[in-house]
Design an enzyme around this catalytic site. Structure first.
Site, short mmCIF file in Angstrom:
data_model
loop_
_atom_site.label_atom_id
_atom_site.label_comp_id
_atom_site.label_asym_id
_atom_site.label_seq_id
_atom_site.Cartn_x
_atom_site.Cartn_y
_atom_site.Cartn_z
CB CYS A 182 -0.33 4.30 -0.77
SG CYS A 182 1.30 4.62 -0.06
CG HIS A 199 -1.91 2.27 3.15
ND1 HIS A 199 -2.08 1.18 1.90
CD2 HIS A 199 -0.68 2.56 3.04
CE1 HIS A 199 -1.05 1.20 1.36
NE2 HIS A 199 -0.03 1.89 1.86
CD GLU A 219 -5.52 0.18 2.83
OE1 GLU A 219 -5.93 1.31 2.89
OE2 GLU A 219 -4.49 -0.28 2.38
N1 GLN Z 1 5.77 2.71 -3.84
C1 GLN Z 1 5.22 3.95 -3.15
C2 GLN Z 1 6.03 4.73 -1.99
O1 GLN Z 1 6.86 3.87 -1.53
C3 GLN Z 1 3.82 3.65 -2.56
C4 GLN Z 1 3.87 2.86 -1.43
C5 GLN Z 1 2.53 2.22 -1.19
O2 GLN Z 1 1.66 2.47 -1.94
N2 GLN Z 1 2.25 1.63 -0.09
O3 GLN Z 1 6.05 5.72 -1.76
#
Ligand code: GLN
Length: 530
Positions: free
Chosen positions: A375, A502, A504
């Site tokens: 992410c 994500h 995980e």
């Molecule tokens: N801050 C980044 C976004 O909003 C990544 C978010 C995250 O890592 N969950 O796109």
């Protein structure tokens, strides 16, 4: 008709009520009962989405996009199931629907009160879930005696008359160093408190450092009216996946099924036991760095920790995690990363420590260290590549630097104009299409996958061609609108992959997330040779 098991907590928080509830769920499921778990969070927030991971640990995200308490992650992993937003009941949700109903005129003429309106709403929400199940384990967050949890305990108390209900109370039995004896008084008090609310526990789970002494068991039984066989000893273990096996040995599930009038069945815990045994027997170790912002509280990255454990078993090598505060990398340099066999840059928000994360990506890329970006980690990988390979000085995500000359990561178009509202990110499971002949395709072994998201920013399409010309491969793109970059990789590097989603969150003990499994495999090959 479903039967209900309420799990309450006493004495102190942080006793592992979530793991206990998840374990109980697994023990029932392994007996062939259709079982599910619900988590009640008595806080006023509508959901966990806007909460700081420092306080409650990571925000877990479900397929349907629900941002929930991390215990739902435990339930999903233990029961190998996928839950919905409805499985997390909060005071915020309960009150907002009661108020909505009041405004709609549903209660016309009535004075709307905690009892019965709030308690009815709570019971309705629990029963709505119960429809498709034989057993529902309901964990009531907080500690008995908290003002916030009162309406939930009251609803549970009422359900005793209306349904088949069992109560399991998790307490703490400390051992005082000076006397060297396990002390049962806090447990006695906490059960007294519970009974004053009209709830007599059927079983007590005594959490303690060492196994419960027989004298302590007898005392607890005597003072709480819980038979000795239902005073369960749950002592500290290193691996939380052992907990169900301990509770089974202690006879918890057998006792509860009996008190619920259910048939006494033998559980099938073979594969679970095998997994736990395998993990225990691992001898070789690889070290993987997690370079994040909330590393002081490992619960902030709970699912990453778990995914590494799952991959550990699958690769027959233990993973030791080196938690690194990314700000420290800024101050102390690459030294902190020396000697690791793999690097993870996890998800995150906000500017603090960003440069340190970018340094970690740089180090992994240049030194050929197996790398997984997740992410925010994915987005910063693009930033690092743009700066150092494309030579785009000052390239950044507009989240961190709104005035960057090269906004290689920018707001999703639909996110413009939205500022910090709860539940407004791109959330939940979306399809990702994986290109043929890529590392990602080899890892997943198929073209179409569904992975969970939680983000506002994405790779800016304007820069894709430039990035790809210099060797970065976007091996996965969104399967619905076919325009968002979802996976990137770097051919020629031993293992370098990052995902906008994500991975995980969907990793399971017997079925690790492929990109984690691949990371640990690559780390093992780096250290011990392929
Ligand atoms: N801050 C980044 C976004 O909003 C990544 C978010 C995250 O890592 N969950 O796109």
């Amino acid at each position: 008709m479903a039967k209900f098991i309420f799990v309450t907590g006493g004495v102190v928080s942080g006793l592992g009520k979530g793991i206990t509830s998840a374990s109980l769920g697994l023990l029932m499921k392994s007996r062939g009962f259709r079982t599910t778990n619900i988590k009640i969070d008595p806080y006023l927030n509508y959901d966990a989405g806007t909460m700081n991971p420092y306080q409650h640990g990571e925000v877990f995200v479900l397929d349907d996009g629900g941002e929930v308490d991390l215990d739902l992650g435990n339930y999903e992993r233990f029961l190998d199931t996928s839950l919905t937003f409805e499985h997390n009941i909060t005071t915020g949700k309960v009150y907002s629907s009661v108020i909505e109903k009041e405004r709609r005129g549903d209660y016309l003429g009535a004075t709307v009160q905690v009892i019965p309106h709030i308690t009815n709403e709570i019971k309705e929400r629990i029963r709505r879930i119960a429809r498709d199940y034989d057993i529902v384990v309901v964990e009531i967050g907080g500690t008995v005696g908290d003002i916030e949890s009162m309406p939930f305990l009251e609803a549970a108390r009422q359900m005793q008359l209306e349904e088949d209900v069992a109560f399991v109370h998790v307490t703490y039995v400390p051992k005082l160093k000076v006397v060297g004896e396990q002390k049962t008084k806090p447990t006695q008090h906490s059960v007294k408190e519970l009974r004053s609310l009209g709830i007599q526990p059927d079983a007590i789970i005594a959490r303690s450092e060492d196994p419960l002494e027989e004298s302590a068991r007898r005392k607890i039984s005597l003072f709480t009216n819980v038979p000795e066989e239902a005073v369960i000893s749950a002592y500290d273990v290193e691996d939380t996946y052992e907990v169900p096996l301990i509770l089974e040995k202690e006879g918890l599930a057998r006792y509860i099924t009996k008190s619920l009038g259910l048939e006494d069945r033998k559980p099938d815990l073979r594969s679970w036991r095998e997994m736990v045994e395998k993990y225990k027997r691992l001898e070789e170790t690889v070290e993987i760095a997690v370079v994040g912002k909330y590393v002081k509280l490992a619960d902030s990255y709970l699912s990453i920790k778990e995914a590494l454990k799952h991959s550990s078993v699958a690769n027959r090598v233990k993973v030791r995690i080196r938690w690194i505060e990314s700000e420290d990398v800024e101050k102390e340099g690459y030294e902190l990363l020396k000697g690791v066999d793999g690097i993870i840059v996890p998800g995150g928000f906000g500017a603090r420590g960003t440069e340190g994360k970018i340094m970690a990506v740089h180090y992994a890329r240049e030194k050929g260290i197996p790398f997984l970006g997740i992410c925010f980690g994915f987005q910063l990988t693009v930033v690092e590549f743009a700066r150092n390979v494309l030579g785009l000085e000052g390239a950044h995500s507009t989240e961190i630097d709104p005035n960057t000359p090269y906004p290689v990561v920018d707001l999703l178009p639909e996110q413009r104009g939205i500022d910090k509202l709860g539940g407004t990110m791109r959330l939940g499971a979306y399809p990702v299409r994986i290109k043929e002949g890529t590392l990602a395709r080899a890892l997943y072994g198929k073209e179409l996958i569904y992975e969970r998201h939680r983000h506002r920013w994405e790779v800016n399409p304007i820069f894709i061609e430039q990035l790809e010309n210099k060797g970065l491969v976007f091996s996965g793109i969104s399967g619905d609108d076919k325009r968002r970059m979802e996976i990137l990789e770097l051919p020629g590097h031993p293992y370098f992959i990052a995902t906008q989603y994500h991975p995980e969150l969907k990793s399971r003990p017997m079925n690790p997330a492929p990109v984690f499994r691949g990371l640990v495999k690559a780390a093992k090959e780096k250290k011990f040779g392929g």
